[in-house]
Design a protein around this motif. Structure first.
Motif, short mmCIF file in Angstrom:
data_model
loop_
_atom_site.label_atom_id
_atom_site.label_comp_id
_atom_site.label_asym_id
_atom_site.label_seq_id
_atom_site.Cartn_x
_atom_site.Cartn_y
_atom_site.Cartn_z
N GLN B 405 0.84 -1.21 0.00
CA GLN B 405 0.00 0.00 0.00
C GLN B 405 0.87 1.25 0.00
O GLN B 405 0.42 2.34 -0.33
N ILE B 406 2.10 1.08 0.47
CA ILE B 406 3.00 2.23 0.56
C ILE B 406 4.34 1.89 -0.09
O ILE B 406 4.88 0.81 0.14
N VAL B 407 4.85 2.79 -0.91
CA VAL B 407 6.21 2.62 -1.41
C VAL B 407 7.07 3.72 -0.79
O VAL B 407 6.70 4.88 -0.78
N THR B 408 8.19 3.30 -0.21
CA THR B 408 9.06 4.26 0.45
C THR B 408 10.31 4.50 -0.38
O THR B 408 10.70 3.65 -1.17
N THR B 409 10.92 5.66 -0.18
CA THR B 409 12.15 5.98 -0.87
C THR B 409 12.92 7.04 -0.08
O THR B 409 12.54 7.33 1.06
N GLY B 410 13.95 7.59 -0.67
CA GLY B 410 14.75 8.56 0.07
C GLY B 410 15.30 9.67 -0.79
O GLY B 410 16.41 10.13 -0.57
N ASN B 411 14.52 10.08 -1.77
CA ASN B 411 15.01 11.11 -2.68
C ASN B 411 13.81 11.83 -3.31
O ASN B 411 12.88 11.17 -3.77
#
Lengths: 482, 487
Positions: B405-411
């Motif tokens: 349900q959630i996609v995480t990233t760092g940019n």
């Protein structure tokens, strides 16, 4: 040069954007993973067997050479369009057409990347066994053309043992199937003839591959030796003791020096040589084999024998080995890598001779080898911008390959003859042998359009050997059965 | 500093006109010849995987550079097209056994290209405005983006999309309209403020605010700060800082990139801080390589190295701190998309994942090719729109496969790109930073502990927000207060 009308016909088959002939395009298709270079006249990227068949008909009518190329990671010049002509890049034919986990079979197009196949079938606990070091990039089509090996071929055999059937297009554009879905196929083994034919007989357009079940248990050992002789002797001893490890690899000091900074696998940089040994199978048997191998290897004064504790350790040890050759770029701009084979019992003798040659010519040679099956990989370091260095590198390559043949081995274990080793073919085969091979080629390729010039030496220089087939039978006498 | 001189043509060495790159500071021959063309990079390269063309691979691009250096090719448009197609994700560098510094090679090549490119006056003006004036000045930038916010808020944006008048605009500017990122309701700005933790700070860090991120990710930056202060970290946001210079380097404007680097070096080194953090992988990568960028600058080289040593990606920092494991449950399936500039250049892969795994109830599902570029890449979205969209489509497919349900990233680049992807594909996936989820979990923990605040969901962080504001205002000198209203 190719007539612009022919370019138009090629474009009509595959589409305009898949026919490349600008200078800037061609320059990137002039090399493979080795040292030879030559620009094709035009690069064509087909998408299907039928397109290839059409292209072959055009080439055949116009008598234009046609050279197949996968990922261009080859190490003998096999995918180089030495005489110009059409370079058939098969990277767009990259579909896995079928996975049949029950019968452990996959049907693939030639552009499928070796490692991607293994990844795609891993959910069924299966894998594709041949694992050339370039498996992260090289394609199945190229593997079939060169009959590629890899570290684990010691136990499982090379590509030909894992290809059940192939669809091919010959020089006239005719499409045929050789072999099939079953392990054995009656009649002549035309599949076998195609595998390892280096693109000189037909173009492989589909392949039915055998998949293998993942073993229950895997153990990886790293044995560190002070010098190369001891490590070589340990390999010969393990093999002659009758144990068959899944893989048994050796790296010398130079190779370690290149690989360690690349992957931080934990290879000691002051070691003379390391052995990477892998044992696979049922858990109890693996334990037993590991103990036996350790016992044998211990007799040759190892500095240390380590076992990979975690999967990460194991992956790193292998990454170091598989990246070792490419990592040589850290030491020199070029390497001339040859893959002669010898009987494993001759390892100590031949390896020390290679060291002598290196010292005599004052040229660094890094050694990374599939030691278990006597498949050497000396990499002669040089700089191609220096003509003298280049010349000497090739000279040394020839000397080492002759050394292999003299020791009862062969010119190539897995990279193929290609451009690189063809002039040495007469050292291993006589005129009659070479003639029979050429005759076979004409059956599939009358006009000699498929990868012309590869494998066979120039006629004028051929036939220096007096004995039949290989010098490996000379000890047993002429007429011996191979 | 060399580059400034070579802008005028008469400074170009004669022999380099005949053979090789025309301007000073070209890609180094010794670096190029580390490439032994083994092909290990091919499958790591997103543009090669998309096209199957050697010309669109790292090995091919290096062959073209060698071709120019050897005098076999001139730097014409055919050649430049292939370098332009490079998204500079540097995945190739990560898998290269020979250690070819590809990022540096392509950066220097693009610098040659940008100097020799024959562009229309309009493009030149736009480039100059965008790169030299707007991106470098946060006040102008936030003013412009603020206008865009009004455009979005008043429904103009939707109206224009619905009316389909965009095909009247030349080039791909029309399609770009739809990919305009959602602009934050509340910007973040670097005003020299300080955020204090409760109690004695364990560490003090400087935060890079960046150029685009504070405008599209205002709330997300506040989340990150809350996570830091919650873990006893004092956060300083120097006013003198600016854009990190990554976008300038990307398009080959190394002169301006160096200016930006010097500005940030001065801004952060003058503060007494343990580390310099960025929530943007692209920025932390750029800052970690300031030394290479300024290696010919005698005055700044040592300072650049000093700063490099302090720069950390926020996930890297939080993981090493280590943080208090959050206790608020977040029942959700989450996947993680590796930003190229974390995974490939900084080798930060496990830390964000380990942080996510700390969150109770969160189920981390790995996606296929999580470290293959999503197609964002600075101005790549504009310059190579089609390829960028193809890469985005592939990324959305692999996200969908996970069922998360959630996609995480760092940019922020990835964040914008995947947000656009969810809109385009109508996927009900939320795009979050790792710190957003950590923050949410800490908030939920507070709510769990204080049942009297019933009805407040973890997303509503008004209380914490207020505390932050109060703290920062308390810290700031009176003169600065007026400016803060600009937000």
């Amino acid at each position: 040069m190719i007539d612009s009308r022919i370019i138009k016909r090629l474009q009509a088959v595959v589409g305009k954007q898949y026919v490349l002939n600008k200078e800037s395009d061609l320059i990137t298709f002039e090399y493979d993973g080795s040292v030879d270079r030559s620009q094709p006249t035009v690069v064509v990227l087909p998408k299907s067997t039928n397109e290839i068949s059409e292209l072959m008909k055009i080439a055949s009518t116009a008598e234009i050479a046609i050279v197949a190329r996968g990922a261009g990671t080859g190490l003998s010049g096999g995918a180089i369009a030495e005489q110009g002509g059409i370079l058939l890049s098969l990277t767009r034919m990259n579909q896995i057409l079928e996975i049949d986990p029950e019968n452990q079979i996959a049907v693939v197009e030639p552009g499928v990347v070796n490692l991607e196949l293994t990844q795609a079938v891993s959910k069924f606990d299966l894998y594709y066994a041949p694992d050339p070091s370039s498996q992260q990039a090289c394609t199945i089509g190229g593997n079939i053309a060169e009959n590629s090996g890899g570290p684990h071929c010691l136990a499982y055999g090379v590509t030909t043992n894992h290809v059940l059937g192939i669809e091919v297009v010959d020089a006239d554009g005719e499409i045929s199937w050789y072999g099939g879905r079953t392990r054995e196929h009656p009649g002549y083994d035309l599949r076998g003839i195609m595998i390892g034919s280096e693109g000189t007989l037909s173009i492989v357009t589909k392949a039915i591959l055998r998949l293998s079940r993942r073993p229950e248990s895997v153990k990886t050992l790293l044995a560190i030796y002070q010098d190369l002789d001891q490590a070589s002797a340990a390999v010969s001893a393990v093999i002659s003791s009758g144990i068959v490890p899944a893989a048994m690899e050796m790296m010398d000091d130079l190779a370690i020096k290149a690989a360690e900074p690349a992957v931080n696998a934990g290879y000691p940089e002051n070691a003379g040589a390391v052995l990477l040994v892998e044992v696979e199978g049922l858990a109890e048997l693996v334990e037993e084999d590991v103990a036996d191998i350790e016992k044998v290897m211990s007799k040759y004064n190892p500095l240390e024998i380590r076992t990979a504790k975690t999967e990460l350790d194991r992956t790193k040890l292998w990454a170091g080995r598989k990246g070792a050759l490419s990592a040589l770029g850290r030491l020199a701009p070029n390497y001339y890598l040859i893959d002669g084979t010898i009987p494993p019992s001759k390892l100590v003798e031949v390896m020390s001779k290679i060291k002598e040659i290196s010292a005599e010519y004052n040229v660094p040679i890094a050694n990374v080898l599939h030691a278990g099956d006597g498949n050497l990989h000396p990499a002669i370091l040089f700089d191609e911008r220096n003509d003298k260095e280049t010349k000497i590198a090739f000279e040394i390559g020839g000397i080492i390959l002759k050394l292999c043949v003299d020791a009862g081995g062969a010119l190539s274990g897995e990279h193929g003859i290609g451009i690189e080793k063809r002039e040495l073919m007469p050292y291993m085969f006589n005129n009659d042998d070479l003639d029979s091979m050429s005759k076979l080629k004409t059956v599939f390729d009358k006009k000699s359009l498929l990868n012309p010039g590869k494998i066979f030496p120039d006629k004028a220089e051929s036939a220096t050997t007096t004995f039949s087939q290989s010098s490996s039978v000379s000890n047993t006498g002429t007429g011996a059965y191979i | 500093m060399n580059d400034i001189n070579t802008n005028s043509k008469n400074k170009v060495k004669v022999d380099s006109i005949l053979k090789g790159f025309p301007f000073s500071n070209p890609p180094l021959e010794e670096d190029l010849y580390k490439c032994v063309h083994c092909g290990f990079c091919l499958q790591a390269c997103p543009t090669y995987v998309q096209t199957g063309l050697e010309t669109e691979s790292p090995r091919g691009r290096i062959a073209l550079m060698k071709g120019v250096i050897e005098g076999r090719l001139t730097m014409n448009n055919d050649v430049i097209d292939h370098w332009d197609m490079c998204i500079q994700c540097r995945a190739c560098e990560d898998v290269c056994p020979s250690g070819v510094p590809y990022g540096n090679l392509i950066e220097k090549t693009m610098s040659q290209v940008s100097k020799s490119r024959k562009t229309s006056i309009l493009t030149k003006v736009v480039n100059w405005l965008l790169l030299r004036r707007i991106l470098t000045d946060q006040i102008i930038l936030s003013g412009l983006v603020g206008t865009m916010r009004i455009y979005q808020k008043t429904g103009m944006h939707k109206l224009v999309s619905v009316l389909k008048v965009l095909h009247l605009i030349p080039g791909n500017l029309g399609s770009l309209h739809d990919s305009m990122p959602r602009i934050s309701d509340k910007f973040f700005s670097a005003d020299g403020q300080t955020y204090h933790p409760f109690g004695e700070p364990k560490k003090t860090v400087g935060l890079l605010s960046g150029c685009i991120m504070p405008l599209i990710n205002g709330p997300e930056m506040r989340s990150a700060i809350r996570v830091l202060t919650r873990n006893g970290v004092k956060v300083v946001v120097p006013k003198e800082q600016g854009c990190c210079g990554a976008i300038h380097s990307h398009v080959g404007d190394l002169v301006k990139a160096r200016d930006m680097a010097r500005r940030n070096i001065d801004a952060f080194l003058s503060k007494d801080i343990d580390a310099v953090l960025s929530s943007s992988a692209g920025c932390s990568t750029r800052m970690k390589e300031y030394g290479e960028l300024l290696k010919d600058d005698e005055v700044y080289i040592d300072k650049a190295k000093q700063l490099e040593y302090k720069v950390k990606d926020i996930n890297e920092f939080l993981y090493e701190l280590p943080i208090d494991p959050p206790k608020g449950r977040l029942e959700s399936n989450v996947t993680y998309q590796d930003p190229c500039h974390l995974a490939h250049t900084q080798k930060i892969r496990s830390q964000p994942r380990e942080l996510l795994k700390l969150i109770p109830g969160l189920n981390l599902i790995e996606m296929r090719n999580s470290d293959r570029c999503c197609g964002a890449g600075g101005t790549y979205v504009i310059t190579q729109h089609k390829m960028s969209l193809n890469l985005m489509d592939d990324k959305m497919k692999t996200i969908e496969e996970t069922g998360a349900q959630i996609v995480t990233t760092g940019n922020p680049g990835c964040w914008m790109q995947m947000n656009q992807g969810t809109q385009k594909t109508n996927m009900s996936v939320e795009v979050k930073y790792v710190t957003d989820l950590l923050d949410a979990s800490y908030q939920a923990e507070r709510i769990q502990n204080e049942p009297e605040t019933e009805g407040t969901s973890f997303n509503e962080s008004a209380w914490e927000e207020e505390r932050l504001e109060l703290r920062s205002q308390w810290e700031k000198r009176p003169g600065d207060r007026r400016k803060r209203r600009d937000r």
